[in-house]
Design an enzyme around this catalytic site. Structure first.
Site, PDB file in Angstrom:
ATOM      1  N   PHE A  65      33.593  25.141  63.981  1.00  0.00           N
ATOM      2  CA  PHE A  65      33.315  25.916  62.761  1.00  0.00           C
ATOM      3  C   PHE A  65      34.059  25.408  61.539  1.00  0.00           C
ATOM      4  CE2 PHE A  65      37.339  27.954  63.823  1.00  0.00           C
ATOM      5  CZ  PHE A  65      37.882  28.157  62.568  1.00  0.00           C
ATOM      6  N   CYS A 103      41.989  20.676  61.838  1.00  0.00           N
ATOM      7  CA  CYS A 103      42.581  20.081  63.042  1.00  0.00           C
ATOM      8  C   CYS A 103      43.722  19.158  62.666  1.00  0.00           C
ATOM      9  CB  CYS A 103      41.534  19.315  63.827  1.00  0.00           C
ATOM     10  SG  CYS A 103      40.933  17.885  62.929  1.00  0.00           S
TER      11      CYS A 103
END
Ligand code: NAD
Length: 500
Positions: A153, A285
């Site tokens: 997402f 990330c």
């Protein structure tokens, strides 16, 4: 009268079609809880139909000239540029990130599309002339067939664009499974890809979760799977798809450490840290979520906190917003639970961002910038990926201690060092066991001339997304050994020894 939310369609064999599924989930604006659309959890037979279309399209697409393929991506990059603002608004509404950051999300994907347009430079074979008398050996990098991508997402534009442009430009056909939490910008990008000229069946999209992903992992006609998402799901996908004989690459969770040495430029380093820890509400990330202060740099915590306090928490569409909402109510509760655990386990909460007052967005999933100092391995806030706007600070005496700490952490996505010493930076670069290293750069995500090279627990599979590595991932090297007979090279009868 309430208007029903639009239903997101799938793309199968060049047609946007509604799923026959009875299982639909709302796509929710995380700043307001408005329902923007409904996304289907497709059926296994719909996955089969998408794969059949991609398999059929591969027969002609694999033989389409490189230049014809490349020109589609030249047009595609232009269309993305022209629709940048529209794409960023869709992305911000469903994902929550600020409009400038949403444009950045699209832009980092656009760079891969530009790179795909130049794929001919990378998909070159090799040739060795006269490996034996009259014999040449050369290689072809041929597409694999139907490939698939499963995306998270947090970058709903960039990460799908890491995948299908490179796979398709190298001659494969593709099945994309976007995140069910924010599939709308991905679908707009897919519409633009068709407008750019991608033929029917070459790109297909199915929506869903576990069942669809498992069907992709198991399908005998899918040759390669690229996954980006959490370590838990990525490990499952890697194991399941590998067992089914596919090539698999999984880019997964992280805990990225940034080391600040006392000789670093204080102002630049702290600014970089605040941006890299709290930008996108910490849902990157490659977020610099863990700060390691070395020696006297420990004294910089109050200045760091002061900078973090200046960030504006609000809806992503509000001008001047620095930190938008996290993706869902469940994500907010998870992050708040981890903050509570940090307090319970004895870390020092030097900035508490829980329950911020956000005027005009009272229902949003907001967590403000949060900072812990005195954090130690063994605490949940250190051992787990928080994926929210929470920075944890550890203190060590030397650069060697910092390197030892980072190398002992299982994750290896990214890391950074802030220093003005070339020798210290070089030592860090040499000794750190992390796949992507920044030197005075907090989020060292490589541009597509290179590949994304996370390592250790942050990655499964050998080859990374985009760049040269992904050309190897999406192609099979075929090695041809060839001899043409003429009067000079005629054979001399049967020879049963091993030679050419
Ligand atoms: P996620 O693992 O929950 O979801 C990723 C994909 O897997 C989605 O398409 C989802 O529908 C699917 N999925 C979810 N549960 C599944 C299940 N049980 N079985 C099969 N498929 C399932 O990840 P997310 O929350 O969307 O994304 C955040 C995570 O992604 C973070 O851990 C982040 O670090 C990671 N991430 C890593 C990179 C990288 O390059 N290393 C980049 C971006 C995000």
């Amino acid at each position: 009268m309430t208007v029903a939310a639009p239903r997101i369609r799938m793309l199968i064999d060049g047609q946007f079609v509604e799923s026959a599924s009875s299982n639909w989930q709302n796509v929710v604006n995380p700043a307001t809880q408005d329902v923007l659309a409904q996304v289907p959890f497709a059926t296994v037979s719909e996955v089969d139909a998408a794969v059949a279309a991609a398999k059929e399209a591969f027969k002609t697409w694999r033989k389409t000239p490189i230049g014809t393929r490349a020109r589609i991506f030249l047009k595609y990059q232009q269309l993305i540029r022209e629709h940048m603002s529209e794409l960023a608004h869709i992305l911000s509404a469903e994902q929550g990130k600020t409009l400038p950051d949403a444009e950045g999300d699209v832009f980092r994907g656009l760079e891969v599309v530009e790179h795909a347009a130049a794929i001919g430079n990378l998909q070159l074979g090799e040739l060795a002339n006269n490996v034996a008398n009259g014999v040449d050996t050369y290689t072809l990098l041929q597409p694999l067939g139907v490939c698939a991508g499963i995306t998270p997402f947090n970058f709903p534009a960039m990460i799908p664009l890491w995948m299908f442009p490179m796979a398709i430009a190298t001659g494969n056909t593709f099945i994309l499974k976007p995140s069910e939490q924010d599939p709308m910008v991905t679908m707009r990008l897919v519409e633009l890809a068709l407008e750019a000229g991608i033929p029917k069946g070459v790109l297909n999209v199915v929506h869903g979760g576990e069942e669809v992903v498992n069907a992709i992992c198991d399908h005998p006609d899918i040759k390669a799977v690229s996954f980006v998402g959490s370590t838990r799901v990525g490990t499952h996908v890697y194991n399941r798809a590998s067992l089914a004989g596919k090539r698999v690459q999984c880019m997964m969770g992280a805990k990225n450490h940034a080391v600040v040495l006392p000789d670093a430029n204080k102002e630049q380093s702290l600014n970089a840290m605040v941006g890299a820890a709290f930008g996108a509400a910490g849902q990157r990330c490659m977020a610099a979520s863990t700060l390691v202060l070395v020696g006297e740099a420990r004294e910089w915590v109050p200045d760091l906190v002061a900078k973090a306090k200046t960030l504006k928490v609000s809806g992503g569409t509000v001008a001047g917003t620095d930190v938008g909402p996290v993706i869902s109510c469940a994500a907010r509760e998870r992050v708040e639970g981890l903050i509570a655990s940090g307090v319970e386990q004895g870390a020092k909460l030097v900035l508490d961002g829980r329950n911020p007052q956000v005027d005009g967005f009272e229902k949003g999933n907001f967590v403000g910038p949060t900072i812990f100092s005195g954090v130690k391995p063994g605490m949940r806030i250190y051992d787990e990926e928080i994926f929210g706007p929470v920075l944890v600070i550890l203190e060590v005496d030397t650069l060697e201690d910092a390197i030892e700490l980072i190398n002992a952490n299982p994750n290896g996505n990214g890391t950074a060092v802030f220093t003005q010493s070339g020798a210290a930076a070089r030592k860090f670069q040499e000794d750190i066991d992390v796949g992507q290293v920044g030197i005075n750069v907090p989020i060292p995500v490589p541009v597509p001339l290179f590949s994304f090279t996370g390592s250790r627990a942050s990655k499964l599979g050998d080859l990374g997304p985009y760049g040269k590595q992904v050309v190897m991932f999406y192609t099979q090297t075929k090695t041809i050994t060839s001899r043409w007979f003429d009067d000079e090279t005629l054979g001399h009868g049967v020879n049963t020894t091993i030679s050419l």
